[in-house]
Design an enzyme around this catalytic site. Structure first.
Site, PDB file in Angstrom:
ATOM      1  N   GLU A 283     -41.142  29.512  54.296  1.00 28.90           N
ATOM      2  CA  GLU A 283     -42.357  30.329  54.387  1.00 28.90           C
ATOM      3  C   GLU A 283     -42.635  31.165  53.142  1.00 28.90           C
ATOM      4  O   GLU A 283     -43.542  31.990  53.151  1.00 28.90           O
ATOM      5  CB  GLU A 283     -42.366  31.187  55.665  1.00 28.90           C
ATOM      6  CG  GLU A 283     -41.075  31.830  56.053  1.00 28.90           C
ATOM      7  CD  GLU A 283     -41.124  32.549  57.405  1.00 28.90           C
ATOM      8  OE1 GLU A 283     -42.183  32.638  58.049  1.00 28.90           O
ATOM      9  OE2 GLU A 283     -40.054  33.046  57.799  1.00 28.90           O
TER      10      GLU A 283
ATOM     11  N   ASP B 212     -46.746  32.828  57.118  1.00 29.75           N
ATOM     12  CA  ASP B 212     -46.281  33.544  55.934  1.00 29.75           C
ATOM     13  C   ASP B 212     -46.451  32.712  54.671  1.00 29.75           C
ATOM     14  O   ASP B 212     -46.739  33.262  53.609  1.00 29.75           O
ATOM     15  CB  ASP B 212     -44.819  33.967  56.110  1.00 29.75           C
ATOM     16  CG  ASP B 212     -44.725  35.247  56.918  1.00 29.75           C
ATOM     17  OD1 ASP B 212     -45.495  36.175  56.622  1.00 29.75           O
ATOM     18  OD2 ASP B 212     -43.913  35.313  57.853  1.00 29.75           O
TER      19      ASP B 212
ATOM     20  N   CYS C 169     -44.081  25.467  62.534  1.00 29.56           N
ATOM     21  CA  CYS C 169     -44.247  26.367  63.679  1.00 29.56           C
ATOM     22  C   CYS C 169     -45.231  27.501  63.398  1.00 29.56           C
ATOM     23  O   CYS C 169     -45.335  28.434  64.179  1.00 29.56           O
ATOM     24  CB  CYS C 169     -42.896  26.928  64.122  1.00 29.56           C
ATOM     25  SG  CYS C 169     -42.116  27.967  62.888  1.00 29.56           S
TER      26      CYS C 169
ATOM     27  N   HIS D 248     -49.606  39.542  64.152  1.00 29.31           N
ATOM     28  CA  HIS D 248     -48.826  39.255  65.363  1.00 29.31           C
ATOM     29  C   HIS D 248     -49.550  39.644  66.639  1.00 29.31           C
ATOM     30  O   HIS D 248     -49.316  39.071  67.697  1.00 29.31           O
ATOM     31  CB  HIS D 248     -47.431  39.854  65.240  1.00 29.31           C
ATOM     32  CG  HIS D 248     -46.602  39.054  64.280  1.00 29.31           C
ATOM     33  ND1 HIS D 248     -46.587  39.328  62.934  1.00 29.31           N
ATOM     34  CD2 HIS D 248     -45.881  37.922  64.456  1.00 29.31           C
ATOM     35  CE1 HIS D 248     -45.833  38.417  62.319  1.00 29.31           C
ATOM     36  NE2 HIS D 248     -45.397  37.552  63.223  1.00 29.31           N
TER      37      HIS D 248
HETATM   38  C1  PEP Z   1     -44.798  31.923  60.243  1.00 30.45           C
HETATM   39  O1  PEP Z   1     -44.711  32.757  59.341  1.00 30.45           O
HETATM   40  O2  PEP Z   1     -45.525  30.911  60.183  1.00 30.45           O
HETATM   41  C2  PEP Z   1     -44.025  32.101  61.488  1.00 30.45           C
HETATM   42  C3  PEP Z   1     -44.003  31.182  62.425  1.00 30.45           C
HETATM   43  O3  PEP Z   1     -43.369  33.273  61.661  1.00 30.45           O
HETATM   44  P1  PEP Z   1     -44.096  34.656  62.085  1.00 30.45           P
HETATM   45  O4  PEP Z   1     -45.513  34.346  62.457  1.00 30.45           O
HETATM   46  O5  PEP Z   1     -43.336  35.233  63.225  1.00 30.45           O
HETATM   47  O6  PEP Z   1     -43.982  35.465  60.835  1.00 30.45           O
HETATM   48 MG    MG Z   2     -43.087  34.191  59.334  1.00 28.53          MG
END
Ligand code: PEP
Ligand code: MG
Length: 612
Positions: A439, A463, A510, A196
């Protein structure tokens, strides 16, 4: 600068752009311990006083954190109580004072010694619970040591000039608190492409290289460095020639961005007429400006957990409602997809229980955490529902759903919250669409069953890749296995899209893959019609969509899906991109081919150390 030899450090380029500036070494955990013997009785008495003052300050800080914890999190409050007990525990407190009084050691050294001694005693006991308290001892010790040294607890506050931050690790909460005006670039020892911290660096447009393993050992504080956030190269003490070269590259990068951003506000339509919805992922409401400026057609993912992570206390329903309502109004009439809390794993908040888990990525995170703490979940759902009534443009989305059972539990709570609002005559959008993120592989496998329960899917490849290949997305040691082009990942996406089409529900993507223009032809070929990405990537992706033919992409994907490895697919993709979009590849150089450069100098894992 010309005389010295520059040093090249390799990592993973996670946020494109070039930064040239002074390195600021952020020492997260290491506190340098001064060592000296106290000269006389007066110095001894003063040192005892200084130690007591640091203990009292720490006690007050802990009390303050405890006050701000959400009442549902009793375990976390208990941990803080344990910390407070440790502070006054005779083997720590009295022993430190004894060492100051009798052995005339300065307070820091005395405290380090008493903690070490207590830690050794704990390790010798055949009791798992007591052994697990060593981490608590160290955490308490660190707090007192920082207070003795007069250091800030938030290290980022100590930065007073424009610098490139070099850190062993940065938590997503740290990154979200960066002062943009003082941060030219970021370099870390740890981390991966979709950790993140990398995601935030991209959305803040800060050139960043992570996973170098050795940057904090190799880059001296204050040295001039160059960070190339596309190729993952960091150059310490560059020669004049290197500085000139990178100034040129920086200019080329900025010119390219300027050119493509001119068309970012047009719809993204392929040359054979397929309209693709391009939306933005945001972590904080402030990013709406960037989303709009870059031509976002909606918010495809609002990572609501960041609002919780960036504050010292638990936000109440009113604070959440105001945030959600403002965001919905700012974006109206475009859609805003609000994902419910996805806390846990690397996304932690101060008021939230820091449960010790052997595998946090497989642990109590995300929707599981919300189902475990239903009051917390209800508070957020109430706020989202109330906000939905204003512009009727909110979509609700549950993260990390692993199967129908979990989805039904979440839907049951949602239904109860709706009933409660109806009973008390609080209006909400009764038609608010509900979606789930796909995911985890189990969700892909039962996608047909999930599709009957929701209005849309959003594929979270960050994920999905982590769980299908079985590697930690934030771990630099297995970053080479983090393969978005792995045939299994592509098949999972293809399957999810097919199920969505059959069930007549929208399927969006996403994960970070959506914002990497290298993958745009692949995603078009997999028949995705909606992509959500960090706002900065929107102009690049729209530009490539408008220059592509969906039919060609489909044919290309049909061919590469016959290949067996990510490497083979990557090579084929690279050749095609080089032919069609050479400037895109050159400027962003996402590095899908094996690294031709020499390997990193030290592959050993860099451990966090408390003392130096
Ligand atoms: C993902 O896992 O692709 C996602 C968009 O969620 P995050 O990156 O916040 O886990
Ligand atoms: Mg995720």
């Amino acid at each position: 600068m010309t005389e010295q030899c520059s040093k090249i450090i390799r990592g993973i380029g996670v946020s494109p752009g070039i930064a040239i500036g002074k390195a600021y070494l952020l020492e997260r955990r290491r506190i340098s311990i001064s060592q000296h013997t106290l000269e006389d009785e007066k110095a001894v008495a003063e040192e005892c006083k200084r130690f007591e003052a640091a203990v009292s300050k720490t006690e007050m800080e802990l009390e303050d954190i405890k006050r701000r914890i959400h009442p549902g999190f009793t375990e976390h409050a208990q941990v803080l109580e344990v910390y407070q007990l440790i502070l006054r525990d005779p083997p720590i407190h009295n022993e430190t004072l004894r060492l100051i009084l009798e052995e005339k050691l300065n307070a820091q050294l005395a405290l380090v010694r008493s903690i070490r001694k207590a830690g050794e005693r704990f390790s010798a006991l055949d009791d798992e619970y007591i052994q697990s308290r060593i981490a608590d001892l160290e955490a308490v010790g660190e707090r007192v040591l920082r207070n003795l040294a007069g250091l800030e607890h938030n290290l980022l506050d100590e930065i007073k000039e424009r610098v490139i931050i070099v850190a062993h690790d940065l938590s997503p909460a740290d990154t979200a608190q960066l002062r943009l005006e003082r941060t030219l670039g970021l370099v870390t020892d740890m981390g991966g492409r979709t950790s993140h911290t990398s995601i935030i660096a991209r959305s803040l447009n800060i050139p960043a290289v992570v996973g170098t393993e050795v940057a904090t050992k190799s880059v001296p504080h204050g040295a001039i460095i160059i960070v190339d956030g596309a190729s993952g190269k960091v150059i310490a003490n560059p020669t004049d020639e290197e500085v000139n070269l990178y100034h040129e590259r920086k200019e080329e990068f900025e010119n390219y961005l300027r050119a493509i951003s001119r068309t970012a506000h047009f719809k993204a339509r392929t040359q054979d007429g397929h309209l693709i919805d391009v939306e933005a992922n945001i972590e904080l409401q402030e990013e709406v400006v960037a989303a709009k400026d870059n031509g976002a057609e909606g918010i495809g993912l609002y990572r609501t957990e960041f609002f919780f992570m960036n504050r010292v206390d638990f936000p109440d329903e009113e604070a959440l409602y105001n945030d959600y309502r403002e965001l919905a109004e700012l974006m109206a009439p475009k859609w805003v997809t609000m994902r419910t809390l996805d806390l846990g794993a690397e996304k932690l908040a101060t008021w939230y229980p820091q449960i010790e888990e052997a595998n946090p990525a497989l642990g109590l995170r995300s929707i599981r955490l919300c189902l475990h703490y239903p009051d917390l979940f209800r508070t957020q759902l109430r706020a989202i529902l109330r906000a939905s009534d204003h512009a009727h443009n909110i979509r609700l989305m549950f993260p990390l759903v692993s199967g129908v059972g979990e989805l039904l539990s979440a839907k049951k709570i949602l239904r109860e919250v709706k009933e409660e609002l109806t009973r008390t005559r609080i209006p909400f959008d009764e038609k608010m669409p509900l979606g789930v993120m796909i995911e985890v592989p189990s969700a892909v496998a039962v996608a047909d069953m999930l599709a009957r329960e929701v209005d849309f899917f959003s594929i979270g490849t960050n994920d999905l890749i982590q769980y299908s290949i079985g590697i930690d997305r934030a771990n630099e040691h297995v970053a080479y296995l983090y393969e978005p082009l792995h045939p299994a990942v592509l098949r999972f996406i293809r399957h999810t899209v097919a199920i969505g089409r059959r069930a007549n529900i929208q399927v969006s993507l996403c994960g970070e893959m959506a914002g990497e223009s290298l993958y745009t032809p692949i995603l078009l070929g997999l028949q995705l019609t909606s992509l959500s990405m960090n706002p900065q990537a929107i102009p690049r992706v729209k530009n490539l969509i408008c220059r592509s033919r969906a039919e060609d992409c489909r044919r290309f994907v049909a061919k590469v899906l016959r290949l067996r490895t990510a490497d083979e697919i990557g090579r084929r993709l690279h050749t095609m991109m080089l032919e069609k979009f050479p400037e895109e590849l050159r400027v962003f150089n996402p590095g899908i081919l094996p690294n031709e450069e020499p390997p990193r100098e030290d592959r050993s894992r860099t451990k966090r150390k408390l003392y130096s």
